[in-house]
Design a protein around this motif. Structure first.
Motif, PDB file in Angstrom:
ATOM      1  N   THR A  71       0.792  -1.324   0.038  1.00 15.29           N
ATOM      2  CA  THR A  71      -0.235  -0.256   0.431  1.00 15.29           C
ATOM      3  C   THR A  71       0.518   0.991  -0.053  1.00 15.29           C
ATOM      4  N   LYS A  72       1.819   1.132   0.141  1.00 11.43           N
ATOM      5  CA  LYS A  72       2.937   2.368   0.331  1.00 11.43           C
ATOM      6  C   LYS A  72       2.605   3.011  -1.189  1.00 11.43           C
ATOM      7  N   ALA A  75      -0.263   5.511  -1.333  1.00  8.71           N
ATOM      8  CA  ALA A  75       0.051   6.516   0.050  1.00  8.71           C
ATOM      9  C   ALA A  75       1.044   7.894  -1.185  1.00  8.71           C
ATOM     10  N   LEU A  78      -1.211   9.506  -3.386  1.00  5.33           N
ATOM     11  CA  LEU A  78      -2.129  10.386  -2.777  1.00  5.33           C
ATOM     12  C   LEU A  78      -1.144  11.934  -1.888  1.00  5.33           C
ATOM     13  N   MET A  79       0.032  11.211  -1.763  1.00  9.14           N
ATOM     14  CA  MET A  79       0.746  12.484  -1.267  1.00  9.14           C
ATOM     15  C   MET A  79       0.996  13.240  -2.472  1.00  9.14           C
ATOM     16  N   VAL A 109      -6.905  14.308   1.689  1.00  6.71           N
ATOM     17  CA  VAL A 109      -5.693  13.831   1.151  1.00  6.71           C
ATOM     18  C   VAL A 109      -4.430  12.741   1.377  1.00  6.71           C
ATOM     19  N   TRP A 110      -3.594  13.797   2.341  1.00 12.69           N
ATOM     20  CA  TRP A 110      -2.650  13.862   2.857  1.00 12.69           C
ATOM     21  C   TRP A 110      -3.268  12.620   4.683  1.00 12.69           C
ATOM     22  N   ALA A 113      -3.870   9.547   3.170  1.00  9.39           N
ATOM     23  CA  ALA A 113      -2.425   8.468   2.996  1.00  9.39           C
ATOM     24  C   ALA A 113      -1.120   8.239   4.432  1.00  9.39           C
ATOM     25  N   HIS A 114      -1.604   9.351   4.861  1.00 11.53           N
ATOM     26  CA  HIS A 114      -0.826   8.739   6.428  1.00 11.53           C
ATOM     27  C   HIS A 114      -1.235   8.112   7.077  1.00 11.53           C
TER      28      HIS A 114
END
Length: 186
Positions: A71-72, A75, A78-79, A109-110, A113-114
Motif C-alpha cells: 500500500t506504500k 500512499a 496520494l501525497m 488526501v494527506w 495517505a498517512h
C-alpha cells in the motif's frame, strides 16, 4: 497524548471561528482590530502546532493495525496528489472547477495517505483528527458561502504551472520528511 489532543482541538477550534462562527470573528476583530485578530489567530495556530509536534513526539506508540507494504505506493501517489492540490489552492486553475476547496482537500488526501501507512494510536489521533477537521471545515465554509460559483476555465499553461509547483512541493517534502518524522517517503 494529552498535548497532541489539546493541540488538535486548539487547531480545530481556532480555524472553526471564521468558518463556523463569523460573528465571533467579527467580535474578536472589534475588540482587537484586524491586526490584533491576525496576530492572536497566528499565535494560537503556532501554539497548536507546537502542541501537536511535542505531543506527537511524547505520545506512546501502540499499534492498532498494519497494512501490507504494497500500500506504500498508493500512499506516495496520494501525497503527490495532495501536493498538487495544495499548489492549486492559490492559483488560477481548472482544478478549482472540479474541487471547491483544493487546500482543504489536500489536507484530507494527506491524512488518508498517512493513515494508510501508519496504524499506530498517535497516527490515528493526528491524521484521523486532521481528516475530520478538513471535512468539517469544508462543510462549515460551504454553509457560510452558500452555492458554489465555479470559476471560468483557464489556460492549460496554468495547469502545467500547478503541476510543476506541486511536484516541487512533493520533492521538498520528500527530502525534509526524514528530518521531521524520522521516516523516508521513498
Amino acid at each position: 497524548m494529552w498535548m497532541l489532543l489539546v493541540g488538535l482541538l486548539l487547531w480545530s477550534l481556532v480555524h472553526f471561528i471564521p468558518s463556523a462562527t463569523p460573528s465571533l470573528k467579527q467580535s474578536w476583530i472589534a475588540k482587537t482590530s484586524d491586526k490584533g485578530y491576525m496576530l492572536s489567530f497566528s499565535i494560537l495556530i503556532i501554539s497548536s502546532l507546537c502542541l501537536i509536534v511535542f505531543g506527537w513526539r511524547a505520545a506512546p506508540i501502540e499499534f492498532v493495525y498494519t497494512l501490507p507494504q504494497s500500500t506504500k505506493p498508493i500512499a506516495v501517489v496520494l501525497m503527490l496528489i495532495a501536493s498538487m492540490l495544495f499548489a492549486a489552492a492559490k492559483q488560477k486553475t481548472n482544478i478549482k472547477r472540479v474541487i471547491r476547496h483544493p487546500q482543504l482537500t489536500s489536507v484530507l488526501v494527506w491524512s488518508i495517505a498517512h493513515l494508510i501507512l501508519n496504524g499506530d494510536s498517535r497516527s490515528l489521533i493526528l491524521f484521523g483528527g486532521m481528516c475530520l477537521w478538513s471535512l468539517w471545515q469544508i462543510y462549515f465554509i460551504n454553509k457560510r458561502e452558500g452555492a458554489w460559483s465555479k470559476p471560468e476555465p483557464v489556460s492549460w499553461r496554468n495547469e502545467i504551472k500547478v503541476l510543476l509547483v506541486g511536484g516541487v512541493i512533493f520533492v521538498i517534502l520528500a527530502l525534509i520528511h526524514p528530518y521531521l518524522s524520522g521516516v523516508a517517503i521513498v
